[in-house]
Design a protein around this motif. Sequence first.
Motif, short mmCIF file in Angstrom:
data_model
loop_
_atom_site.label_atom_id
_atom_site.label_comp_id
_atom_site.label_asym_id
_atom_site.label_seq_id
_atom_site.Cartn_x
_atom_site.Cartn_y
_atom_site.Cartn_z
N SER A 66 0.64 -0.99 0.14
CA SER A 66 0.01 0.22 -0.20
C SER A 66 1.24 1.49 0.16
O SER A 66 1.67 1.30 -0.06
CB SER A 66 -1.30 0.14 1.70
OG SER A 66 -0.07 -0.08 2.27
N ARG A 67 0.44 2.35 -0.41
CA ARG A 67 0.97 3.45 -0.47
C ARG A 67 1.33 3.92 0.84
O ARG A 67 2.27 4.72 0.63
CB ARG A 67 -0.12 4.35 -0.90
CG ARG A 67 -0.56 4.61 -2.13
CD ARG A 67 -0.92 5.76 -2.86
NE ARG A 67 -1.03 5.93 -4.27
CZ ARG A 67 -1.55 5.05 -5.22
NH1 ARG A 67 -2.21 3.41 -4.35
NH2 ARG A 67 -1.93 4.91 -6.36
N LEU A 68 1.00 3.99 1.39
CA LEU A 68 0.71 4.14 3.22
C LEU A 68 1.46 2.53 3.60
O LEU A 68 2.85 3.44 4.89
CB LEU A 68 -0.68 3.22 4.76
CG LEU A 68 -0.76 3.56 5.62
CD1 LEU A 68 0.26 5.51 5.86
CD2 LEU A 68 -1.53 3.95 6.80
N GLY A 69 2.18 1.35 3.53
CA GLY A 69 3.31 0.26 4.09
C GLY A 69 4.30 1.98 3.11
O GLY A 69 5.28 1.37 3.98
N GLN A 70 4.22 1.90 2.06
CA GLN A 70 5.65 2.47 1.93
C GLN A 70 6.08 3.88 2.50
O GLN A 70 7.31 4.43 2.46
CB GLN A 70 5.27 3.36 -0.02
CG GLN A 70 5.17 2.25 -0.48
CD GLN A 70 5.19 2.56 -2.39
OE1 GLN A 70 4.47 3.66 -2.48
NE2 GLN A 70 6.09 1.62 -3.10
N LEU A 71 5.33 4.30 3.05
CA LEU A 71 5.50 4.99 4.20
C LEU A 71 6.19 5.15 4.95
O LEU A 71 6.65 5.91 6.35
CB LEU A 71 4.68 6.58 4.13
CG LEU A 71 4.16 7.52 2.28
CD1 LEU A 71 2.64 8.22 2.69
CD2 LEU A 71 4.99 8.13 2.24
N LEU A 72 5.18 3.53 5.97
CA LEU A 72 5.43 4.03 7.39
C LEU A 72 7.13 3.36 7.36
O LEU A 72 7.50 3.46 8.65
CB LEU A 72 4.47 2.96 7.97
CG LEU A 72 2.88 3.71 7.88
CD1 LEU A 72 2.36 2.29 8.31
CD2 LEU A 72 2.75 4.54 8.87
N ASP A 73 7.14 2.18 6.36
CA ASP A 73 8.61 1.10 6.60
C ASP A 73 9.78 1.96 6.92
O ASP A 73 11.06 1.52 8.39
CB ASP A 73 8.15 0.05 5.33
CG ASP A 73 9.19 -0.74 5.71
OD1 ASP A 73 9.57 -1.40 7.18
OD2 ASP A 73 10.25 -0.76 5.09
N PRO A 74 9.91 3.17 5.75
CA PRO A 74 11.07 4.22 6.17
C PRO A 74 11.06 4.83 7.25
O PRO A 74 12.43 4.78 7.62
CB PRO A 74 11.08 4.98 4.70
CG PRO A 74 9.31 3.94 3.64
CD PRO A 74 9.43 3.33 4.48
N ALA A 75 10.03 5.00 7.78
CA ALA A 75 9.67 5.91 8.22
C ALA A 75 10.19 5.91 9.58
O ALA A 75 11.19 6.12 10.90
CB ALA A 75 8.24 6.80 8.86
N ALA A 76 10.05 4.23 10.26
CA ALA A 76 10.35 3.38 11.13
C ALA A 76 11.68 3.18 11.01
O ALA A 76 12.01 3.15 12.08
CB ALA A 76 9.21 2.00 10.62
N ASP A 77 12.46 2.67 9.63
CA ASP A 77 13.67 2.42 9.69
C ASP A 77 14.43 3.88 10.60
O ASP A 77 15.25 3.72 11.46
CB ASP A 77 13.60 2.16 8.36
CG ASP A 77 13.55 1.06 7.84
OD1 ASP A 77 13.52 0.00 8.89
OD2 ASP A 77 13.85 0.80 7.01
N ARG A 78 13.52 4.87 9.85
CA ARG A 78 14.55 6.55 10.08
C ARG A 78 14.61 6.73 11.82
O ARG A 78 15.68 6.88 12.58
CB ARG A 78 14.26 6.66 9.35
CG ARG A 78 14.05 7.33 7.54
CD ARG A 78 15.72 7.43 7.60
NE ARG A 78 15.82 7.63 6.29
CZ ARG A 78 16.63 6.04 5.10
NH1 ARG A 78 16.21 5.34 5.75
NH2 ARG A 78 16.43 6.42 4.44
N LEU A 79 13.54 6.39 12.29
CA LEU A 79 13.09 6.93 14.29
C LEU A 79 13.70 5.52 14.77
O LEU A 79 14.18 6.19 15.31
CB LEU A 79 11.37 6.23 14.13
CG LEU A 79 10.76 8.02 13.88
CD1 LEU A 79 9.07 7.24 13.56
CD2 LEU A 79 11.25 8.75 13.82
#
Length: 193
Positions: A66-79
């Motif tokens: 999903s589009r949301l998944g494409q945003l959440l996954d790298p955001a979690a990695d960065r955090l």
Amino acid sequence: MTGQPELSNRVFTVPNILSFGRLLLVPVFLVLLMQGRDAAALTVLVISSLTDFLDGYIARRFNQMSRLGQLLDPAADRLYIFAAIIGLAFRELVPWWLVAVIVGRDLLLLVLGIVLANYGYGPLPVHLLGKVATFALFLGMPLIMLGLAVPALAPFSQPVAWAITLWGAFLYWWAGAIYLIETLRVIRPVQAK
């Protein structure tokens, strides 16, 4: 057909729920790390890494990308990278200049994302070098923590951890330079009009 999988607009998918769970564990991880509860912090990081692998596998295997998944996954990695480096710097186990190097690169990417959006483009695709750099940081930081959680391993884990972390920071900026060049390449034809 482009060969790219179809992205859905769904929010409540198993991979997205796993990613939300990862995000909720970031403050838990940071607090444990800052309190010096290294074994517990390392356990949270391992659980997060497993759910990261699992959400990607499920998304691809069961076509739940999903589009949301494409945003959440790298955001979690960065955090998690930020939490690890800040928590370790807070305890004076890594130098603050390393925090500046890693956070500075992500600020550069944020600025590039804003520039691209102003020109009507979405984010650039993730470069392999960026993935390798992130992997190196994700390996180096836990190895630093492993030496803290299990002091008997420190003489072996710390030199390897520092080598991987410093190499990851270098690659992180190298990938940042590639993103900068790609951004300039994309917007230059628009500026010429």
